[in-house]
Design a protein around this motif. Sequence first.
Motif, short mmCIF file in Angstrom:
data_model
loop_
_atom_site.label_atom_id
_atom_site.label_comp_id
_atom_site.label_asym_id
_atom_site.label_seq_id
_atom_site.Cartn_x
_atom_site.Cartn_y
_atom_site.Cartn_z
N ARG A 59 -8.95 0.32 4.24
CA ARG A 59 -7.51 0.19 4.30
C ARG A 59 -6.94 0.72 5.60
O ARG A 59 -5.81 0.40 5.95
CB ARG A 59 -6.85 0.95 3.14
N PRO A 82 9.04 -0.86 3.36
CA PRO A 82 8.17 -2.04 3.48
C PRO A 82 8.53 -2.93 4.66
O PRO A 82 7.64 -3.41 5.38
CB PRO A 82 8.38 -2.76 2.15
N ARG A 127 6.16 -3.56 7.90
CA ARG A 127 5.73 -4.92 8.25
C ARG A 127 6.05 -5.23 9.72
O ARG A 127 5.22 -5.80 10.44
CB ARG A 127 6.42 -5.94 7.34
N LYS A 151 -0.04 -7.85 4.62
CA LYS A 151 0.34 -7.31 3.30
C LYS A 151 -0.55 -6.13 2.92
O LYS A 151 -0.07 -5.12 2.39
CB LYS A 151 0.26 -8.40 2.24
N ASP A 152 -1.85 -6.25 3.18
CA ASP A 152 -2.76 -5.18 2.82
C ASP A 152 -2.46 -3.91 3.62
O ASP A 152 -2.47 -2.81 3.07
CB ASP A 152 -4.21 -5.63 3.07
N ASP A 186 0.82 -2.47 2.20
CA ASP A 186 0.57 -1.89 0.88
C ASP A 186 -0.14 -0.54 0.98
O ASP A 186 0.19 0.41 0.27
CB ASP A 186 -0.26 -2.84 0.02
N GLU A 232 1.29 2.97 -0.35
CA GLU A 232 0.54 3.75 -1.34
C GLU A 232 0.41 5.21 -0.90
O GLU A 232 0.48 6.12 -1.72
CB GLU A 232 -0.85 3.13 -1.54
#
Length: 277
Positions: A82, A115, A119, A135-136, A139, A143
Amino acid sequence: MANTRRKAAWEYFGEELRRRREEAGLTQAALGQLVFVSGGYIGQFEQAIRKPQLDVAMRIDETLDTRGFFERLWKKLIREKRFASYFEEVAELERLATKICDFAPLVIPGLLQTPTYARAVTVASVPFATEAAIKDTVDARLERSAILDDATRPEFWVILRENVLRTPVGGPAVMAEQLNHIASHIRNRTALVTVIPDAEGAYPCMGGMLRLMEFEDAPPVAYTETEYSGTLIDEPAVVKSAQRTYDLLRVAALSPEASLDLIASAAEDHRRCARTT
């Protein structure tokens, strides 16, 4: 250590691919022809030199009748990566920290990003990334920020340069939302954010971002990052020097109250700009 574990996992992927290919009585060239890659590529997959694309893993499953094994393993291995390799251990440590102190001279720290801001930063850094990859990344960043909502959340201190508030990352509407988000954290006392005004001129740590982390039963660490790499520091003398630098940054910053006023004012400036564009 994380890199070693992931390499071993991809080697397992390759070993299983070779074993199941041979059980099916196929050469590397024959399997490659069936899944639309060269036999040389199959060999590189088996040696963990290259990683297959997801559609190739799915075609391998179909050809070898492995019932989605390689697709599931591929997704697990890709999902586990990640963060950039130099940040992986930092991401693990921040979940254990009792206190986190960030200095951010260029962008909003990841733990405070919305978000849309996250992005915009990601797209600016990796303009050719796929939507799935973007997106990953977003995210994963969001998280991480969940630790600030936890009852056992760390003390979170942040020092920003004023230019971070003024730069319209993602556009003025995105920036207004981002600054309102920071103001909410301040008012909810989940973060203590102060700002070094641009008029301050020179300031300590002009080379880049700085993070300090403290723990319940482990020595403190420092982390510095540039655009292309980061360094986790646990040598006591260097960490002590970094802590002194952070103390000097605190002295250069406005009070929490004045900082909140400046953040709210900058948010309003971005809102006005959004209404006129």
